[in-house]
Design a protein around this motif. Sequence first.
Motif, PDB file in Angstrom:
ATOM      1  N   PHE A 132     -23.229 -41.155  11.320  1.00  0.00           N
ATOM      2  CA  PHE A 132     -24.497 -40.690  10.953  1.00  0.00           C
ATOM      3  C   PHE A 132     -23.265 -38.789  10.877  1.00  0.00           C
ATOM      4  CE2 PHE A 132     -26.838 -44.208   9.966  1.00  0.00           C
ATOM      5  CZ  PHE A 132     -27.042 -43.998   8.883  1.00  0.00           C
ATOM      6  N   TYR A 133     -23.605 -39.046  12.931  1.00  0.00           N
ATOM      7  CA  TYR A 133     -23.460 -37.767  13.751  1.00  0.00           C
ATOM      8  C   TYR A 133     -22.504 -37.637  14.011  1.00  0.00           C
ATOM      9  CZ  TYR A 133     -28.194 -37.784  13.105  1.00  0.00           C
ATOM     10  OH  TYR A 133     -29.818 -38.086  11.950  1.00  0.00           O
ATOM     11  N   PHE A 179     -24.481 -33.948  18.703  1.00  0.00           N
ATOM     12  CA  PHE A 179     -25.152 -33.950  20.270  1.00  0.00           C
ATOM     13  C   PHE A 179     -24.718 -34.701  21.603  1.00  0.00           C
ATOM     14  CE2 PHE A 179     -24.015 -37.844  17.611  1.00  0.00           C
ATOM     15  CZ  PHE A 179     -24.519 -38.654  19.177  1.00  0.00           C
ATOM     16  N   PRO A 180     -24.334 -33.592  22.128  1.00  0.00           N
ATOM     17  CA  PRO A 180     -22.871 -32.931  22.437  1.00  0.00           C
ATOM     18  C   PRO A 180     -24.072 -33.046  24.552  1.00  0.00           C
ATOM     19  CG  PRO A 180     -22.917 -30.603  22.830  1.00  0.00           C
ATOM     20  CD  PRO A 180     -23.846 -31.897  21.433  1.00  0.00           C
ATOM     21  N   MET A 239     -28.649 -32.105  13.797  1.00  0.00           N
ATOM     22  CA  MET A 239     -28.579 -32.880  15.379  1.00  0.00           C
ATOM     23  C   MET A 239     -28.293 -31.569  16.230  1.00  0.00           C
ATOM     24  SD  MET A 239     -28.666 -35.411  16.772  1.00  0.00           S
ATOM     25  CE  MET A 239     -28.761 -36.880  16.823  1.00  0.00           C
ATOM     26  N   ARG A 240     -27.619 -30.665  15.556  1.00  0.00           N
ATOM     27  CA  ARG A 240     -27.124 -29.897  16.234  1.00  0.00           C
ATOM     28  C   ARG A 240     -28.117 -28.513  17.073  1.00  0.00           C
ATOM     29  NH1 ARG A 240     -22.851 -26.427  12.597  1.00  0.00           N
ATOM     30  NH2 ARG A 240     -22.264 -28.340  11.361  1.00  0.00           N
ATOM     31  N   LEU A 300     -34.650 -31.898  22.532  1.00  0.00           N
ATOM     32  CA  LEU A 300     -34.761 -32.894  23.123  1.00  0.00           C
ATOM     33  C   LEU A 300     -34.198 -33.127  23.918  1.00  0.00           C
ATOM     34  CD1 LEU A 300     -34.347 -34.440  19.798  1.00  0.00           C
ATOM     35  CD2 LEU A 300     -36.578 -33.756  20.670  1.00  0.00           C
ATOM     36  N   ALA A 301     -32.299 -32.871  24.745  1.00  0.00           N
ATOM     37  CA  ALA A 301     -32.557 -33.543  25.968  1.00  0.00           C
ATOM     38  C   ALA A 301     -33.169 -33.017  27.330  1.00  0.00           C
ATOM     39  CB  ALA A 301     -30.851 -33.020  25.792  1.00  0.00           C
TER      40      ALA A 301
END
Length: 352
Positions: A15-16, A21-22, A296-297, A303-304
């Motif tokens: 999906f990503y 999501f680095p 996600m980006r 979230l991190a």
Amino acid sequence: MPVSPARILEDLSSFYQEKEFPVLLHQYHTWAKRRPLEGCRVIDASPVFRNTCAKYAALLAAGADLTAAVSPVMPHDPETVALLDRYGIPVVDARQAEGPYDVVMDCAGALSHVPSRCGYVELTRSGAQHYARCTQPVWMVDAGKIKQIETCLGTGESFFRALETLGMKSGPGSMLVVIGCGKVGRGIVLHALSRGLNVIVADVEERPLPAPSVSFIHAQDGKTLNNAVKQAFCAVTATGRRHALSGMIDPAVARSSGVLLANMGVEDEWGPEIPKERMLNGGRPLNFILPDPTQMRYIDPPLALHNQGAVELAAGYAMPGIFPPPPEMEEAFLSLIRSRGSVPREMLDWIS
């Protein structure tokens, strides 16, 4: 027993892309070696959607004994909740969660009643009121710059993505009324301007507007506000306050005009006078009709930062009371996003 975090990331790879999501990936690889949460009991009330699983992978890689919590305050995706069961991650009702946990990772105060040994990490500003008298450390993600990537850039994008999913497209020149010009409202305005819309902002106090072309009206000027709503193709609330418009919007406007009514706040901001069936998504946050309510980006950095708060608290690097993430930590996150991520550079300049 939970599956390996590597398995979770493998499932997400369909999906990503990694560039989306680095920061969470950096946490995953770093923490898999350091194991900073080894043996820590952690409960996490982040809204459970597919892209949240990348957050869980990083926490599991850190060694956390992880439980996910769902609450009626924040929407969740039932399919992802079922997936967590297959991953071996326990899911509990936030209202019935019991402690103590070593770290409580909260969202909108849903877990503020749960005892914690090391403190709390709160994801949203709406949860701050629940911790006003807390005598333990409270890491407030929303108090920093990073959260604007989600609330300003991400939520603004997802508002229009949700409208388009419902088949409700707006052409250039259409009028949008944005009620509330904090981070979320400002993000909606920025994305509206990029689509060529005419924008009116209503707020209880006049703030600097994102562009000279944006008109401002005082939210307590009921006549002007109601007239603006009647002329708009859509009016959306982003005040951050429950029932903020109660007594301010004439219910007849909702009944007689074809304006779309939307809410992007955690709770219904229009008030009980406006029927739920008259509002898109029944008055719940409109972007939560999407499989990924925030791309996600845009959700990766906050979230991190939520995860990082758990590591800091578990290590004892905090004093009692509510405090923001350290600026140098946020700059390190932004550096990762600029070098490895996919958020356009000009958008990052907006939040600076």
